[in-house]
Scaffold this active site. Structure first.
Site, PDB file in Angstrom:
ATOM      1  N   CYS A  87       0.841  -1.199   0.000  1.00  0.00           N
ATOM      2  CA  CYS A  87       0.000   0.000   0.000  1.00  0.00           C
ATOM      3  C   CYS A  87       0.879   1.254   0.000  1.00  0.00           C
ATOM      4  CB  CYS A  87      -0.990  -0.024   1.154  1.00  0.00           C
ATOM      5  SG  CYS A  87      -2.378   1.105   0.912  1.00  0.00           S
ATOM      6  N   HIS A 173      -3.922  -5.339   0.163  1.00  0.00           N
ATOM      7  CA  HIS A 173      -3.483  -5.891   1.452  1.00  0.00           C
ATOM      8  C   HIS A 173      -3.728  -7.399   1.507  1.00  0.00           C
ATOM      9  CE1 HIS A 173      -2.686  -2.021   3.470  1.00  0.00           C
ATOM     10  NE2 HIS A 173      -3.705  -1.568   2.761  1.00  0.00           N
ATOM     11  N   GLU A 175      -1.959  -9.185   3.597  1.00  0.00           N
ATOM     12  CA  GLU A 175      -1.502  -9.549   4.933  1.00  0.00           C
ATOM     13  C   GLU A 175      -2.588  -9.477   5.999  1.00  0.00           C
ATOM     14  OE1 GLU A 175      -1.315  -5.085   5.120  1.00  0.00           O
ATOM     15  OE2 GLU A 175      -1.248  -6.637   3.593  1.00  0.00           O
TER      16      GLU A 175
END
Length: 230
Positions: A87, A173, A175
């Site tokens: 990001c 994202h 994660e």
């Protein structure tokens, strides 16, 4: 013994998430640096790899701690130290590599499909069962990229993943965990309100997609490690 992994954290709620366990399970120590309180290391060769995480700030604000990360990305590429930017981290890489970061025409927040390019299927996203996976997004800025960048994935409106030398940027994202998403909804509640985010829809979609996203995160981690022989 392997060198540690450096993790640059720009806001407390945006963490390594699922990536942390993957690095630890492979025997890496993780050196975490809060970029708002501590200086960003300047020598990337001390580390096996570097991860720059997200945050609500913008690259074009010209903050000292952002400039330090831009410089580290430049040096990392020269020294061939693997660096993964997520990001805001991907925007820092874009700026460091000669691209331009700017406010996008609209934000991408929540669960959205992306398109993996053939270059991505043969690289960072090898092993994905679909070239149109649903991933989690939370960003308003985007970037133009230099000609040296290899685009690995796109959404309908923005580049979503790219590689330049030893630098890999991912706009979305992979994660995140459900707990992280809930934390972001609290931390960024004013943005949630201003963007009229449908919380019920996001929570429902999170329950559907989060476990598959965890598998995608593991695949990308494995491909990243293989690519750079970690």
């Amino acid at each position: 013994m392997a060198k540690p992994v450096l993790c640059l954290q720009n806001i407390p709620c945006e963490t390594l998430g699922n990536l942390e366990g993957l690095f630890l399970n492979d025997g890496f120590d993780i050196e975490k640096v809060n970029t708002r309180k501590h200086r960003v290391p300047i020598d990337p060769t001390q580390y096996s790899a570097i991860v720059i995480l997200g945050g609500p700030m913008s690259v074009y604000e010209n903050s000292d701690f952002i400039e330090d990360q831009i410089n580290l990305a430049k040096i990392s590429n020269k020294k061939k130290t693997p660096l993964l930017g997520i990001c805001l981290g991907s925007q820092i890489i874009a700026q460091a590599s000669g691209g331009t970061v700017f406010k996008g025409p609209r934000k991408e927040i929540g669960w959205h499909k992306i398109k993996i390019e053939s270059s991505g299927s043969e690289d960072l996203f090898s092993g994905f069962h679909s070239t149109r996976p649903t991933v989690f997004q939370w960003h308003g800025d985007t970037y133009s990229l230099p000609k040296t960048a290899i685009i690995l994935a796109r959404s309908d409106i923005y580049p979503q993943a790219f590689a330049i030398g030893s630098l890999v940027g991912i706009q979305f994202h992979l994660e995140v965990t459900e707990k992280m998403i809930q934390s972001w909804l609290r931390t960024y509640k004013s943005e949630v309100a201003s963007e009229k985010i449908d919380l019920r829809k996001m929570v429902k979609e999170s329950a559907v997609y989060i476990h598959e996203l965890e598998k995608y995160c593991s695949l990308v981690y494995s491909n990243f490690c293989t690519k750079f022989s970690l």
